[in-house]
Design a protein around this motif. Structure first.
Motif, PDB file in Angstrom:
ATOM      1  N   ALA A   1     -18.827 123.881  59.139  1.00 34.31           N
ATOM      2  CA  ALA A   1     -18.167 125.018  59.992  1.00 34.31           C
ATOM      3  C   ALA A   1     -16.728 125.176  59.604  1.00 34.31           C
TER       4      ALA A   1
ATOM      5  N   LEU B   1     -17.029 123.704  67.944  1.00 33.92           N
ATOM      6  CA  LEU B   1     -17.495 125.160  67.308  1.00 33.92           C
ATOM      7  C   LEU B   1     -16.661 126.251  67.922  1.00 33.92           C
TER       8      LEU B   1
ATOM      9  N   GLU C   1     -20.531 120.441  61.852  1.00 39.54           N
ATOM     10  CA  GLU C   1     -19.207 120.518  62.362  1.00 39.54           C
ATOM     11  C   GLU C   1     -18.177 120.618  61.188  1.00 39.54           C
TER      12      GLU C   1
ATOM     13  N   GLU D   1     -20.682 122.133  70.819  1.00 43.74           N
ATOM     14  CA  GLU D   1     -20.482 123.482  70.917  1.00 43.74           C
ATOM     15  C   GLU D   1     -19.086 123.821  71.435  1.00 43.74           C
TER      16      GLU D   1
END
Length: 212
Positions: free
Chosen positions: A207, A92, A204, A89
């Motif tokens: 993204a 991100l 990951e 997280e």
């Protein structure tokens, strides 16, 4: 007259493209019809931890998002995935994304998951199946699975009536969606085998390729 009719038709088609129609609940996990790359996030009414109804589009408007659908806090495979997402997280967020989890769990059960796993990202309740159907992920579990889950796990999920008139438990096929600030889907992972989840590194990497 022809030009006018064509113009009206084009306007209608344009209007339809902005409003995703909720898809019917699939007969089983192999027959779901999920949203694909290149489509946009749909409108769907969900509930927050406080029990307030919100539209998913309101939460994602102008915000690159990673949305994952999971079966519930009772599912060990889901809990493992939620823990893996917790670990990545910070990266991100650094890339500009928000992380949102959606399941048929009630707001009360979501709160328990937040505490048990010490989560900081957003969890949303989809007890009415609005988001699951909008994304094309909802399916009827078999009679055997419905009875086993209800007896063993003591779930309080509302049962839905199939076209054949049977009451069944409805779950989402676990899925991951990555969208940009305009709601355009750039990556999706949907697997009918609930035991298999995408590696955190894959999410990951996917993204990192989304234009910001």
């Amino acid at each position: 007259m022809f030009t006018k009719t064509l113009t009206v038709l084009l306007l209608c088609l344009t209007s339809l493209s902005f409003h995703a129609v909720a898809k019917p609940i699939a007969s089983d996990e192999l027959n779901v019809m999920p949203l694909m790359n290149g489509q946009t996030l749909p409108s769907a009414q969900v509930k927050t931890l406080a029990g307030e109804t919100v539209d998913l589009l309101t939460l994602t408007d102008g915000k690159p998002s990673i949305i994952f659908f999971y079966r519930g806090g009772w599912c060990p495979f889901c809990n493992s995935q939620m823990g893996q997402l917790k670990e990545i997280e910070p990266k991100l967020i650094e890339m500009g994304f928000q992380l949102i989890g959606i399941s048929p769990d009630s707001p009360e059960k979501l709160k328990a998951s937040m505490i048990d796993q010490d989560l900081s990202y957003t969890l949303l309740s989809d007890t009415d199946l609005n988001a699951m159907q909008a994304f094309g992920l909802a399916y009827y579990t078999s009679e055997k699975t419905t009875k086993r889950y209800l007896a063993k796990l003591k779930l309080d999920n509302l049962l839905k009536v199939t076209p054949e008139g049977d009451k069944r438990l409805v779950l989402p096929v676990p899925a991951i969606y990555i969208s940009d600030a305009k709601g355009l889907i750039h990556f999706q992972y949907v697997n009918p085998n609930f035991r298999v989840r995408p590696a955190a590194k894959l999410i990951e990497t996917a993204a990192s390729l989304v234009p910001m």
